[in-house]
Design a protein around this motif. Structure first.
Motif, mmCIF file in Angstrom:
data_model
loop_
_atom_site.group_PDB
_atom_site.id
_atom_site.type_symbol
_atom_site.label_atom_id
_atom_site.label_comp_id
_atom_site.label_asym_id
_atom_site.label_seq_id
_atom_site.Cartn_x
_atom_site.Cartn_y
_atom_site.Cartn_z
ATOM 1 N N GLU A 189 33.404 37.056 41.175
ATOM 2 C CA GLU A 189 33.932 38.014 40.337
ATOM 3 C C GLU A 189 35.044 38.623 41.172
ATOM 4 O OE1 GLU A 189 30.830 41.813 40.114
ATOM 5 O OE2 GLU A 189 32.174 42.571 38.853
ATOM 6 N N ALA A 190 35.911 38.639 40.037
ATOM 7 C CA ALA A 190 37.392 39.265 40.429
ATOM 8 C C ALA A 190 37.446 40.631 40.120
ATOM 9 C CB ALA A 190 38.069 38.445 38.871
ATOM 10 N N ARG A 231 42.046 45.651 42.853
ATOM 11 C CA ARG A 231 42.433 46.375 43.616
ATOM 12 C C ARG A 231 44.202 46.982 43.648
ATOM 13 N NH1 ARG A 231 37.963 45.962 44.410
ATOM 14 N NH2 ARG A 231 36.706 45.829 46.062
ATOM 15 N N ILE A 260 44.393 51.349 31.063
ATOM 16 C CA ILE A 260 43.459 49.998 31.386
ATOM 17 C C ILE A 260 43.356 49.267 30.577
ATOM 18 C CG2 ILE A 260 41.650 50.518 29.831
ATOM 19 C CD1 ILE A 260 40.905 48.663 33.454
ATOM 20 N N ASN A 318 36.346 41.546 34.867
ATOM 21 C CA ASN A 318 35.372 43.425 34.061
ATOM 22 C C ASN A 318 36.316 43.546 33.364
ATOM 23 O OD1 ASN A 318 32.791 44.036 35.972
ATOM 24 N ND2 ASN A 318 34.265 43.333 37.776
ATOM 25 N N SER A 346 36.977 46.293 30.381
ATOM 26 C CA SER A 346 36.465 48.608 29.886
ATOM 27 C C SER A 346 36.183 47.311 28.960
ATOM 28 C CB SER A 346 36.875 49.133 30.472
ATOM 29 O OG SER A 346 37.202 50.544 29.795
ATOM 30 N N GLN A 369 38.782 48.591 26.106
ATOM 31 C CA GLN A 369 39.696 47.080 26.073
ATOM 32 C C GLN A 369 39.446 46.582 24.521
ATOM 33 O OE1 GLN A 369 39.340 46.389 30.411
ATOM 34 N NE2 GLN A 369 40.746 44.815 29.370
ATOM 35 N N ASP A 374 27.444 44.173 32.189
ATOM 36 C CA ASP A 374 27.311 44.895 33.604
ATOM 37 C C ASP A 374 26.455 45.624 33.480
ATOM 38 O OD1 ASP A 374 28.021 44.815 36.392
ATOM 39 O OD2 ASP A 374 30.169 45.060 35.838
ATOM 40 N N ASP A 375 26.268 46.527 34.998
ATOM 41 C CA ASP A 375 25.376 47.754 35.105
ATOM 42 C C ASP A 375 24.248 47.939 34.833
ATOM 43 O OD1 ASP A 375 28.458 48.818 35.861
ATOM 44 O OD2 ASP A 375 28.998 49.128 33.592
ATOM 45 N N GLU A 409 22.805 42.335 41.896
ATOM 46 C CA GLU A 409 24.159 42.562 42.273
ATOM 47 C C GLU A 409 23.739 43.621 43.814
ATOM 48 O OE1 GLU A 409 27.634 44.034 40.206
ATOM 49 O OE2 GLU A 409 26.080 44.869 39.244
ATOM 50 N N GLY A 410 24.431 43.794 44.250
ATOM 51 C CA GLY A 410 23.724 44.367 45.892
ATOM 52 C C GLY A 410 22.594 44.056 46.979
ATOM 53 N N GLU A 425 22.030 43.138 50.216
ATOM 54 C CA GLU A 425 22.557 43.380 51.682
ATOM 55 C C GLU A 425 21.498 42.736 52.575
ATOM 56 O OE1 GLU A 425 23.868 47.623 52.073
ATOM 57 O OE2 GLU A 425 25.239 47.164 49.916
ATOM 58 N N PHE A 484 27.128 42.319 50.120
ATOM 59 C CA PHE A 484 27.927 41.822 50.863
ATOM 60 C C PHE A 484 27.158 41.102 51.515
ATOM 61 C CE2 PHE A 484 29.948 46.380 50.933
ATOM 62 C CZ PHE A 484 30.456 46.366 49.611
ATOM 63 N N PRO A 513 33.990 41.615 48.604
ATOM 64 C CA PRO A 513 35.257 41.228 47.620
ATOM 65 C C PRO A 513 35.909 40.901 48.963
ATOM 66 C CG PRO A 513 34.643 43.061 47.192
ATOM 67 C CD PRO A 513 33.397 43.058 47.798
HETATM 68 P P1 C2E Z 1 30.922 46.255 39.344
HETATM 69 O O1 C2E Z 1 31.804 44.878 38.607
HETATM 70 O O2 C2E Z 1 29.596 46.128 38.900
HETATM 71 O O3 C2E Z 1 31.467 45.007 41.178
HETATM 72 C C1 C2E Z 1 30.641 45.099 41.697
HETATM 73 C C2 C2E Z 1 30.868 46.485 42.718
HETATM 74 O O4 C2E Z 1 29.788 46.152 43.741
HETATM 75 C C3 C2E Z 1 32.321 46.325 42.943
HETATM 76 O O5 C2E Z 1 32.438 47.657 43.750
HETATM 77 C C4 C2E Z 1 31.540 45.479 44.751
HETATM 78 O O6 C2E Z 1 32.405 45.575 46.130
HETATM 79 C C5 C2E Z 1 29.935 46.396 44.915
HETATM 80 N N1 C2E Z 1 29.571 45.826 46.043
HETATM 81 C C6 C2E Z 1 28.690 44.276 45.363
HETATM 82 N N2 C2E Z 1 28.129 43.550 46.670
HETATM 83 C C7 C2E Z 1 28.106 44.903 46.578
HETATM 84 C C8 C2E Z 1 26.859 45.250 47.984
HETATM 85 O O7 C2E Z 1 25.954 44.406 48.895
HETATM 86 N N3 C2E Z 1 26.741 46.921 48.824
HETATM 87 C C9 C2E Z 1 27.566 47.175 47.763
HETATM 88 N N4 C2E Z 1 27.468 48.975 48.101
HETATM 89 N N5 C2E Z 1 28.120 47.792 47.462
HETATM 90 C C10 C2E Z 1 28.297 46.330 46.861
HETATM 91 P P2 C2E Z 1 34.542 47.898 43.569
HETATM 92 O O8 C2E Z 1 35.138 46.247 43.918
HETATM 93 O O9 C2E Z 1 34.406 48.952 43.777
HETATM 94 O O10 C2E Z 1 34.753 47.876 41.777
HETATM 95 C C11 C2E Z 1 34.363 49.281 41.159
HETATM 96 C C12 C2E Z 1 33.811 48.849 39.904
HETATM 97 O O11 C2E Z 1 35.166 48.601 39.154
HETATM 98 C C13 C2E Z 1 33.469 47.625 39.619
HETATM 99 O O12 C2E Z 1 32.011 47.393 39.163
HETATM 100 C C14 C2E Z 1 33.755 47.678 37.907
HETATM 101 O O13 C2E Z 1 32.987 48.692 37.459
HETATM 102 C C15 C2E Z 1 35.182 47.926 38.261
HETATM 103 N N6 C2E Z 1 36.546 47.145 37.996
HETATM 104 C C16 C2E Z 1 37.008 46.556 39.586
HETATM 105 N N7 C2E Z 1 37.210 45.336 38.770
HETATM 106 C C17 C2E Z 1 37.898 45.512 38.039
HETATM 107 C C18 C2E Z 1 38.832 45.330 36.728
HETATM 108 O O14 C2E Z 1 39.143 44.024 36.458
HETATM 109 N N8 C2E Z 1 38.630 45.500 35.436
HETATM 110 C C19 C2E Z 1 37.817 46.552 34.993
HETATM 111 N N9 C2E Z 1 37.768 47.540 33.715
HETATM 112 N N10 C2E Z 1 36.765 46.926 35.901
HETATM 113 C C20 C2E Z 1 36.772 46.824 37.180
#
Ligand code: C2E
Ligand code: MG
Ligand code: MG
Length: 553
Positions: free
Chosen positions: A328-329, A332, A356, A386, A388, A391, A448-449, A507-508, A510, A530, A535
């Motif tokens: 998954e991209a 940051r 966005i 991802n 939004s 978009q 997602d989610d 997802e998640g 750990e 993780f 990532p």
């Molecule tokens: P998401 O799409 O559900 O991405 C997964 C998030 O969970 C990522 O956080 C990742 O680092 C985190 N994660 C993955 N595995 C684990 C784990 O085992 N434990 C824990 N505690 N966390 C884990 P991140 O990178 O902080 O991204 C958060 C959210 O931000 C993403 O949730 C997504 O909704 C959004 N996001 C990230 N990149 C983009 C993007 O390019 N565009 C858009 N629109 N939203 C984005």
């Protein structure tokens, strides 16, 4: 039609009608607008003709008001509303913000497709003393007071549901309610307390010598209006409101500062949803300042060819043998000044400002470029990114993505569009249409989610999808006793997906235990977390691929 509307003499006649009125006309098909010369001069616009005006003009609008503007203008461009009407602040060429009332209407083609959008913006700084609908004082009357040497408190009430009521039941019905509400509010105020309608849906009560407790009490009585008096009278809706409170001179010594702090408190109340009324505090100021600071820095990054943005990649593994099948991209963002903004924070801001959309397209293009590169070396590696819900409020994103797919000639069947916060989608039918176009071209669609407030069961029924991503919040407690309900739900949902031919990602992950539990569900196709890897930047991800690739040989 485009040339006609722009060359129309009527346009020039209206354009010269008044110094305080700014005229525009927009060819909706090309998203090209013409603005009257006085608009160009007063606001310092780049020229009379502007492409993608909505996005360009947004940079002139006060960051606090962009959401109001965006929602209204999107309703027009998405065909939901035939009328644009809102008030906001915009920056003139001298750098000062002035209040504008913007009204516009859509004109349809003979075949009923929206084709022209035309209207005017009126400067409100010369407006009359009284509001024509409620006969209350207008916001223009507020600055006439000296706050520095006085004590008192102010309450700002926002009618959250007014926009919805106006669009569902019409403006005259909305106005009737506003008048009733204003009368009720007036009946609660004592003499000497001053009441203003500062925007369509915002009222200020200024109580000289009042305190925050007085305002909280007043708000209790006002809330009574929503719960007891009004709900049910027509039986149609619930009249929701939020409020902010400031005290002077503590929270601001002049009108601008007080009003802006009131707005921040109101915004905070709205964002949190649970608290109806929020008293201004240092924390709110700090949060607001940070958000303003980030907003500016983000715009700057975007303006400098997305400098500071980059993608990290988190591997996604197969549940059968835990081999990496893709990633998954994840976006940051870092700049010299800001090193600590997490996606949860800066993406929320990008969504609030609408930026966005631009960043999302940049992400898509990067993803296609990486996909192209990796596919050449590692064959069928998948990459998801991802998108939004914002978009997808028009077809721009989908059109651009399809265009890029042609340009980069990637295997689109390995590219997954992950929709975040799908629960916020306003028009599922339209989004399904967009997804159908993407799937036709080979792309896969993931939701997602799943399991959060933004994505639930209804979704599986309403949106055709290839992949469902079970959110970490659902997975994280599975190994604990407290997670037994989650266990049953995850097992059942993934099984249902299996029967519906929908792949799933848990997802998640750990720990080894979580991996074991999820691998025991036959419906779980892929795992992410993780436990496998956080990532990581491209080089590290490629290293992982390389290792796996070598082992395979
Ligand atoms: P998401 O799409 O559900 O991405 C997964 C998030 O969970 C990522 O956080 C990742 O680092 C985190 N994660 C993955 N595995 C684990 C784990 O085992 N434990 C824990 N505690 N966390 C884990 P991140 O990178 O902080 O991204 C958060 C959210 O931000 C993403 O949730 C997504 O909704 C959004 N996001 C990230 N990149 C983009 C993007 O390019 N565009 C858009 N629109 N939203 C984005
Ligand atoms: Mg995601
Ligand atoms: Mg997710």
């Amino acid at each position: 039609m485009a040339n006609n509307i722009f060359e129309n003499e009527l346009f020039l006649a209206f354009a010269n009608a008044s110094d305080n009125v700014y005229i525009y006309v927009c060819d909706m098909k090309d998203d090209l607008s013409r603005w009257s010369q006085n608009t160009v001069d007063y606001f310092g616009l780049p020229g009379e003709y502007i492409k993608s005006t909505g996005e360009v003009w947004m940079h002139w609008i006060h960051p606090d008001d962009r959401q109001v503007y965006l929602e209204d203008i999107q309703a027009v461009f998405s065909g939901k509303s035939a009328r644009h009407h809102c008030q906001y602040r915009a920056r003139n060429k001298y750098g000062d913000y002035v209040w504008l009332e913007c009204r516009g209407s859509v004109i349809n083609d003979e075949d009923g497709t929206p084709s022209v959008f035309a209207g005017m913006m009126t400067r409100l700084d010369n407006q009359s003393k009284y509001d024509t609908i409620t006969h209350l004082l207008t916001g223009a009357e507020l600055p006439n007071y000296e706050y520095m040497n006085r004590r008192g408190a102010m309450l700002l009430i926002g009618l959250d549901s007014l926009k919805k009521i106006n669009s569902n039941f019409g403006y005259s019905y909305g106005n009737k309610l506003v008048v009733e509400f204003a009368d009720y509010l007036s009946s609660l105020c004592n003499s000497g307390e001053l009441l203003y309608r500062i925007r369509d849906d915002e009222f200020v009560v200024n109580v000289p010598d009042g305190t925050q407790e007085d305002m909280l009490n007043l708000m209790k009585q006002v809330s009574y209006y929503t719960t007891e008096k009004h709900t049910g009278e027509d039986g149609i809706y619930s009249f929701r409101m939020s409020a902010g409170i400031v005290e002077y001179p503590k929270d601001g010594r002049d009108y601008n500062e007080l009003l802006s702090n009131l707005e921040h408190s109101l915004e905070y109340a709205r964002e949190n949803g649970l608290e109806e009324v929020v008293v201004f505090s240092k924390q709110i100021a700090a949060k607001h300042n940070r958000s303003g600071f980030l907003q500016e820095a983000l715009s700057k990054s975007i303006g400098q060819h997305f400098q500071g943005f980059c993608l990290y990649f988190q591997p996604i593994v197969n549940s059968v043998d835990q081999r990496i099948v893709g990633c998954e991209a994840l976006l940051r963002w870092r700049t010299d000044e800001i090193q600590d903004s997490a996606p949860g924070e800066f993406i929320r801001i990008l969504e609030q400002t609408g930026e966005i959309r631009a960043v999302g397209l940049w992400v898509a293009e990067q993803v296609l470029q990486y996909a192209k590169k990796w596919q050449e070396t590692y064959g069928d590696i998948q990459i998801s990114f991802n998108v939004s819900y914002l978009q997808l409020d028009n077809d721009h994103f989908v059109n651009e993505l399809l265009r890029m797919a042609d340009r980069y000639q990637v295997d689109t069947s390995k590219i997954i569009v992950e929709l975040t916060e799908s629960g916020r989608l306003k028009d599922i039918d339209r989004v399904n249409e967009y997804f159908a176009r993407l799937r036709e071209r080979g792309f896969k669609i993931a939701m997602d989610d799943f399991g959060t407030e933004y994505a639930s069961f209804g979704l599986i029924h309403n949106v055709p999808m290839d992949i469902l991503k079970v959110d970490r919040s659902f997975v994280k407690d599975l190994e604990k006793e407290s997670g037994c309900v989650d266990y049953a739900i995850v097992e059942c949902v993934t099984d249902m997906c299996r029967k519906l031919n929908i792949q799933t990602v848990a997802e998640g992950i750990e720990t080894k235990d979580l991996e074991r539990i999820l691998c025991s569900f036959p419906g779980v196709t892929y795992l992410q977390g993780f436990y496998y890897s956080r990532p990581v930047p491209e080089a590290e991800f490629v290293e992982m691929l390389e290792k796996q690739f070598m082992l395979q040989e």
